[in-house]
Each structure stands twice: as C-alpha cells, then as structure tokens.
Design a protein around this motif. Structure first.
Motif, PDB file in Angstrom:
ATOM      1  N   LEU A 169       0.831  -1.222   0.000  1.00 27.32           N
ATOM      2  CA  LEU A 169       0.000   0.000   0.000  1.00 27.32           C
ATOM      3  C   LEU A 169       0.854   1.256   0.000  1.00 27.32           C
ATOM      4  CD1 LEU A 169      -2.852  -0.916   2.538  1.00 27.32           C
ATOM      5  CD2 LEU A 169      -2.748  -1.279   0.072  1.00 27.32           C
ATOM      6  N   ASN A 170       0.397   2.242  -0.733  1.00 23.49           N
ATOM      7  CA  ASN A 170       1.123   3.516  -0.679  1.00 23.49           C
ATOM      8  C   ASN A 170       0.257   4.627  -0.104  1.00 23.49           C
ATOM      9  OD1 ASN A 170      -0.539   3.791  -2.791  1.00 23.49           O
ATOM     10  ND2 ASN A 170       1.055   3.693  -4.368  1.00 23.49           N
ATOM     11  N   ILE A 171      -0.774   4.220   0.673  1.00 25.52           N
ATOM     12  CA  ILE A 171      -1.523   5.210   1.457  1.00 25.52           C
ATOM     13  C   ILE A 171      -1.513   4.723   2.916  1.00 25.52           C
ATOM     14  CG2 ILE A 171      -3.002   5.883  -0.482  1.00 25.52           C
ATOM     15  CD1 ILE A 171      -5.292   4.365   0.933  1.00 25.52           C
ATOM     16  N   PRO A 172      -1.808   5.622   3.890  1.00 24.45           N
ATOM     17  CA  PRO A 172      -1.745   5.201   5.302  1.00 24.45           C
ATOM     18  C   PRO A 172      -2.744   4.091   5.614  1.00 24.45           C
ATOM     19  CG  PRO A 172      -1.914   7.602   5.101  1.00 24.45           C
ATOM     20  CD  PRO A 172      -2.142   7.046   3.736  1.00 24.45           C
ATOM     21  N   TYR A 173      -2.364   3.239   6.575  1.00 22.16           N
ATOM     22  CA  TYR A 173      -3.274   2.176   7.017  1.00 22.16           C
ATOM     23  C   TYR A 173      -3.169   2.012   8.523  1.00 22.16           C
ATOM     24  CZ  TYR A 173       1.089  -0.406   6.540  1.00 22.16           C
ATOM     25  OH  TYR A 173       2.404  -0.791   6.623  1.00 22.16           O
ATOM     26  N   ILE A 174      -4.261   1.547   9.123  1.00 22.76           N
ATOM     27  CA  ILE A 174      -4.255   1.257  10.556  1.00 22.76           C
ATOM     28  C   ILE A 174      -4.555  -0.231  10.747  1.00 22.76           C
ATOM     29  CG2 ILE A 174      -4.919   3.611  11.189  1.00 22.76           C
ATOM     30  CD1 ILE A 174      -7.743   2.618  11.741  1.00 22.76           C
ATOM     31  N   ALA A 175      -4.189  -0.729  11.928  1.00 19.53           N
ATOM     32  CA  ALA A 175      -4.361  -2.159  12.218  1.00 19.53           C
ATOM     33  C   ALA A 175      -5.635  -2.361  13.016  1.00 19.53           C
ATOM     34  CB  ALA A 175      -3.167  -2.653  13.027  1.00 19.53           C
ATOM     35  N   SER A 176      -6.385  -3.383  12.645  1.00 22.44           N
ATOM     36  CA  SER A 176      -7.644  -3.668  13.320  1.00 22.44           C
ATOM     37  C   SER A 176      -7.752  -5.171  13.577  1.00 22.44           C
ATOM     38  CB  SER A 176      -8.782  -3.188  12.412  1.00 22.44           C
ATOM     39  OG  SER A 176     -10.016  -3.518  12.972  1.00 22.44           O
ATOM     40  N   GLY A 177      -8.210  -5.536  14.771  1.00 20.37           N
ATOM     41  CA  GLY A 177      -8.359  -6.956  15.099  1.00 20.37           C
ATOM     42  C   GLY A 177      -7.303  -7.394  16.094  1.00 20.37           C
ATOM     43  N   GLY A 178      -7.730  -7.766  17.294  1.00 17.60           N
ATOM     44  CA  GLY A 178      -6.793  -8.321  18.281  1.00 17.60           C
ATOM     45  C   GLY A 178      -6.018  -7.271  19.065  1.00 17.60           C
ATOM     46  N   GLY A 184      -0.148  -3.877  21.401  1.00 23.03           N
ATOM     47  CA  GLY A 184      -0.803  -3.937  20.092  1.00 23.03           C
ATOM     48  C   GLY A 184      -0.521  -2.680  19.287  1.00 23.03           C
ATOM     49  N   LEU A 185      -0.599  -1.515  19.961  1.00 23.76           N
ATOM     50  CA  LEU A 185      -0.344  -0.258  19.242  1.00 23.76           C
ATOM     51  C   LEU A 185       1.117  -0.201  18.788  1.00 23.76           C
ATOM     52  CD1 LEU A 185      -0.938   2.556  18.178  1.00 23.76           C
ATOM     53  CD2 LEU A 185      -0.797   3.442  20.523  1.00 23.76           C
ATOM     54  N   ALA A 186       2.045  -0.558  19.692  1.00 27.38           N
ATOM     55  CA  ALA A 186       3.473  -0.517  19.320  1.00 27.38           C
ATOM     56  C   ALA A 186       3.740  -1.480  18.161  1.00 27.38           C
ATOM     57  CB  ALA A 186       4.342  -0.875  20.529  1.00 27.38           C
ATOM     58  N   ALA A 187       3.133  -2.671  18.219  1.00 24.67           N
ATOM     59  CA  ALA A 187       3.355  -3.658  17.155  1.00 24.67           C
ATOM     60  C   ALA A 187       2.792  -3.141  15.832  1.00 24.67           C
ATOM     61  CB  ALA A 187       2.706  -4.981  17.530  1.00 24.67           C
ATOM     62  N   ASN A 197      -7.338   0.387  15.232  1.00 26.25           N
ATOM     63  CA  ASN A 197      -8.781   0.426  15.402  1.00 26.25           C
ATOM     64  C   ASN A 197      -9.097  -0.523  16.547  1.00 26.25           C
ATOM     65  OD1 ASN A 197     -11.501  -0.825  14.977  1.00 26.25           O
ATOM     66  ND2 ASN A 197     -11.572   0.588  13.261  1.00 26.25           N
ATOM     67  N   MET A 198      -9.901  -0.074  17.507  1.00 24.35           N
ATOM     68  CA  MET A 198     -10.254  -0.928  18.639  1.00 24.35           C
ATOM     69  C   MET A 198     -11.758  -0.929  18.845  1.00 24.35           C
ATOM     70  SD  MET A 198      -7.535  -0.350  21.727  1.00 24.35           S
ATOM     71  CE  MET A 198      -8.908   0.001  22.724  1.00 24.35           C
ATOM     72  N   ALA A 199     -12.307  -2.065  19.241  1.00 23.44           N
ATOM     73  CA  ALA A 199     -13.736  -2.116  19.510  1.00 23.44           C
ATOM     74  C   ALA A 199     -14.007  -2.854  20.815  1.00 23.44           C
ATOM     75  CB  ALA A 199     -14.462  -2.788  18.351  1.00 23.44           C
ATOM     76  N   CYS A 200     -13.478  -4.083  20.890  1.00 27.63           N
ATOM     77  CA  CYS A 200     -13.816  -4.990  21.991  1.00 27.63           C
ATOM     78  C   CYS A 200     -13.601  -4.359  23.368  1.00 27.63           C
ATOM     79  CB  CYS A 200     -12.935  -6.224  21.846  1.00 27.63           C
ATOM     80  SG  CYS A 200     -13.690  -7.697  22.476  1.00 27.63           S
ATOM     81  N   PHE A 201     -12.489  -3.635  23.563  1.00 23.76           N
ATOM     82  CA  PHE A 201     -12.209  -3.050  24.873  1.00 23.76           C
ATOM     83  C   PHE A 201     -13.086  -1.810  25.095  1.00 23.76           C
ATOM     84  CE2 PHE A 201      -8.319  -3.186  27.895  1.00 23.76           C
ATOM     85  CZ  PHE A 201      -9.145  -2.994  28.985  1.00 23.76           C
ATOM     86  N   LEU A 202     -13.253  -1.012  24.027  1.00 25.37           N
ATOM     87  CA  LEU A 202     -14.029   0.235  24.201  1.00 25.37           C
ATOM     88  C   LEU A 202     -15.488  -0.069  24.515  1.00 25.37           C
ATOM     89  CD1 LEU A 202     -12.346   2.299  21.366  1.00 25.37           C
ATOM     90  CD2 LEU A 202     -12.170   2.725  23.827  1.00 25.37           C
ATOM     91  N   ARG A 307      -3.538   4.734  29.059  1.00 24.81           N
ATOM     92  CA  ARG A 307      -2.723   3.546  29.351  1.00 24.81           C
ATOM     93  C   ARG A 307      -2.087   3.003  28.071  1.00 24.81           C
ATOM     94  NH1 ARG A 307      -6.060  -1.696  31.021  1.00 24.81           N
ATOM     95  NH2 ARG A 307      -6.896  -0.336  32.603  1.00 24.81           N
ATOM     96  N   ILE A 308      -2.902   2.923  27.025  1.00 28.08           N
ATOM     97  CA  ILE A 308      -2.388   2.385  25.755  1.00 28.08           C
ATOM     98  C   ILE A 308      -1.273   3.277  25.211  1.00 28.08           C
ATOM     99  CG2 ILE A 308      -3.039   2.026  23.318  1.00 28.08           C
ATOM    100  CD1 ILE A 308      -5.679   0.898  24.346  1.00 28.08           C
ATOM    101  N   GLU A 309      -1.502   4.586  25.294  1.00 28.12           N
ATOM    102  CA  GLU A 309      -0.507   5.532  24.785  1.00 28.12           C
ATOM    103  C   GLU A 309       0.805   5.393  25.562  1.00 28.12           C
ATOM    104  OE1 GLU A 309      -1.432   9.609  25.624  1.00 28.12           O
ATOM    105  OE2 GLU A 309      -0.223  10.361  23.966  1.00 28.12           O
ATOM    106  N   LYS A 310       0.704   5.396  26.906  1.00 26.25           N
ATOM    107  CA  LYS A 310       1.926   5.345  27.734  1.00 26.25           C
ATOM    108  C   LYS A 310       2.650   4.015  27.544  1.00 26.25           C
ATOM    109  CE  LYS A 310       0.938   8.634  31.367  1.00 26.25           C
ATOM    110  NZ  LYS A 310      -0.524   8.824  31.322  1.00 26.25           N
ATOM    111  N   ASP A 311       1.897   2.903  27.542  1.00 25.23           N
ATOM    112  CA  ASP A 311       2.536   1.589  27.381  1.00 25.23           C
ATOM    113  C   ASP A 311       3.221   1.487  26.020  1.00 25.23           C
ATOM    114  OD1 ASP A 311       1.731   0.872  29.872  1.00 25.23           O
ATOM    115  OD2 ASP A 311       0.132  -0.481  29.231  1.00 25.23           O
TER     116      ASP A 311
END
Ligand code: NAD
Length: 333
Positions: A169-178, A184-187, A197-202, A307-311
């Motif tokens: 891909l040559n446009i930005p992408y985000i990770a969704s799922g798991g 997860g964010l760092a990975a 993208n997050m759903a289950c926790f929110l 928490r996610i940001e700091k971790d």
C-alpha cells in the motif's frame, strides 16, 4: 506523544480509532473516545433513520468539541437501509470523517470524497485495500482474522496482512483486530501502520452504554470464547460464543446446511440489541473479537487510551534501546 499520519489527518491526539459497532456506537461512547484523544465513531445503522442520525450527531457535538466520525457498513441486512440518506444527513450535519465497511462501497466513497471528507475503509484483503485506495480513500483499516464482526472469507491473520500492507500500500493504514493494549499499538506501528482500530475493549469502558452483565462477560471471557457464524453463507461474522451462536453453527453444519431464512429469527440484530440492553447474554447474537482474552478490567475511555498511549511509548522506547544479540556479537568481533 505518538504523532502519525493518522493523528495529523484526523486531528486527534492518540492514534486510536473506535470501530463502528452496531448498537454500541452511540453519542456517549463516541464523545468519551474523542474526549480521551482518540477518534469516536457513531454507527449510522444503529439509528433507525437518517433523521435520527442527525439528532445523534447533534447530541454528540454537545458532549465533545473534538473530531468524531460516522460509520456506514454495507453488508447483507434483513431490512435494506437507506445508505445514501444516512450519508447525506451526516454530510449535511458537517461530519467530515467517515468509516466505510463491507461490499461495493464505491458510490458512497465517491460521494464522501466529492464533499471533501476523509474516508477510512475497512478491508480484510490486500486486493480490496488496493481497490479502495484506487477509489480515493484516505486511510485503510486492515482487519485481521482476530477482529470482531466480519473478517471476510480468507482467514488471514493480522501479522501477515499488515506485513503485506507494508509491501503493497502507498496510502496510510491502521491495524484492526486483536488490539487491546499498548503492545498492540506498538506492534502496529512496527508494521508500518499509523494507528489502530479498537472495539472490543471500548465496548466495555465505563462510558459505554451497554449492560454491566455483558461487560462482565467480556472481562471473564477468554480468546476461546468467540465463534464464527455465517461461514456457510459467505458472510462470516465473529461473535460471542453463546447458546444462540452455537445453535446457528449447528444448523449451518447439519446435512443440507441452512439458508439465511432458517437462521433469520436467531440472528436478527434486534435480538442482539436486547443482549446489550437487558444484560441477558443469551438473548441474541452479539459481536466480540479474540482481543477479549486480553481484557481484565473495566476502565474509563480516558484511562484506557492514556494507558495504551503510555505503554506503547514505553515499549517503543525500550525497543529503541534494545541491544540485539547480533549487535553484541558484532561489537565483540
Ligand atoms: P440484521 O438484523 O439486518 O441482520 C443480522 C445479521 O444477519 C447481520 O450480521 C447481517 O449481516 C446478517 N444477514 C442479514 N441478511 C442476510 C442475508 N440475506 N444473508 C446473509 N447474512 C445476512 O443486522 P443489524 O444488526 O440490523 O445490522 C445492520 C447491518 O450492520 C448488518 O449488515 C450488520 O452485519 C452490520 N454490522 C455493522 C457493524 C458496524 O460496526 N457498523 C457491526 C456489526 C454488524
């Protein structure tokens, strides 16, 4: 601060997007996510009509001054919605960020782009991601098999899909799922994604409007407590493994299989909604992803996103300082 193409494009502080969730993407949760620094997303089809979506947008604006978006999902439905009416209403209410998902989104994407909007499109394959990029979407949300709801039919896990996205891909992408924590964010960032993208926790945050019993079920649930329904109808959906979901799969797997009509009463969204509202986890089908196995508490959206940001920052910093075994060997030599 983790500044990425996503934070810049959407005007948000933390690269976390709340996925559009049927029956859950309501003003209180959307505003809480946006107030916490992420992007909250109203789910259009949760509202009974385009006019009701207008009211939900106005209500959300009273609760947050920050940016938020609207999700429109194009998948088979029992009562076909007026997708274009929802899209028009949201644009007329000055929403400028949209999340699209599902089949044949071309017409909607074209409309949003003609109105100067930013479009995130959910994709479960690289070929769909490339085709969405050609249609002019701004950000692809790469949905791995781990995700709640519809993972497509190719059963491709997030690790390979994200690495393929980096190649293709040559446009930005985000990770969704798991994804449910800073790891997860760092990975995701390591895979070249510009956010998650997050759903289950929110869905279970203190600010989320669903019944406490369902929140408790998610905390108690593990990564083994989801199941795929609609596999035989090629509309696969990952949902919480309850009595109704197990019955649907039993009917699908019986000799001769099942038609949608045989399942309609069990799977209707109206029944699933009852689970969220009454707390009866066997009232109907409700979605959950395998990220459920990572969840052990019920924070507020603000606490979770902080928490996610700091971790993630701590992990990225740790990785940057890490002395890999190969480096040590090279130094000795
Ligand atoms: P609904 O009551 O119309 O249908 C219930 C389920 O049956 C949905 O999963 C739907 O995709 C599926 N379905 C309906 N008709 C079908 C058919 N002919 N063949 C195969 N499967 C069929 O759904 P709802 O709860 O009112 O939700 C409306 C739409 O939003 C659905 O398409 C649903 O899948 C989708 N959705 C959106 C989100 C989101 O995040 N925006 C999340 C989950 C589901």
């Amino acid at each position: 601060m983790i500044s990425t193409a996503l934070t810049k494009l959407l005007g948000i502080r933390v690269p976390v997007v709340q996925g559009g969730m049927q029956w859950v993407g309501l003003p209180a949760l959307v505003a809480a996510v946006s107030n916490a620094g992420g992007l909250g997303i109203l789910t259009a089809l949760t509202q009974p009509s385009p006019e009701a979506l207008r009211q939900a947008i106005r209500e959300t604006r009273k609760l947050t001054n920050n940016n938020f978006g609207v999700n429109i999902t194009l998948l088979p439905t029992i009562n076909p919605p007026d997708y274009e009416g929802y899209a028009r209403a949201a644009v007329e209410e000055n929403v400028r960020i949209f999340e699209t998902a599902g089949n044949s989104p071309g017409k909607l994407i074209k409309f949003f782009k003609s109105q100067g909007c930013i479009v995130l499109h959910k994709c479960t394959t690289i070929r769909h991601a490339k085709s969405a990029a050609r249609m002019g979407v701004d950000i692809i949300s790469i949905d791995g098999l781990e995700c709640a709801g519809h993972p497509g039919e190719d059963d491709m896990g997030g690790l390979v899909l994200l690495a393929r996205a980096a190649q293709e891909l040559n446009i930005p992408y985000i990770a969704s799922g798991g994804i449910a924590d800073g790891r997860g964010l760092a990975a995701a960032l390591a895979f070249g994604a510009c956010g998650v993208n997050m759903a289950c926790f929110l869905i279970l945050c203190i600010d989320s409007p669903i019944h406490q019993n369902i929140k408790d079920k998610i905390v108690a649930g593990t990564e083994l407590d989801t199941i795929h329904i609609f596999r035989t109808l090629r509309n696969t959906s990952r949902v919480y493994r309850n009595k109704v979901a197990e019955e649907v799969v039993r009917l699908e797997n019986r000799p001769g299989g099942a038609k949608f009509e045989d399942l309609r009463e069990l799977v209707s969204g109206a029944r699933g909604r009852l689970a969220y509202e009454t707390g009866d986890s066997d009232a109907g089908i409700w979605t959950a992803g395998v990220a459920m196995g990572l969840i052990t508490d019920i924070p507020s959206c603000q606490e979770l996103i902080d928490r996610i940001e700091k971790d993630a920052e701590r992990i990225i910093d740790g990785l940057a300082r890490m002395k890999l075994p190969d480096d040590r060997d090279a130094t000795k030599a």
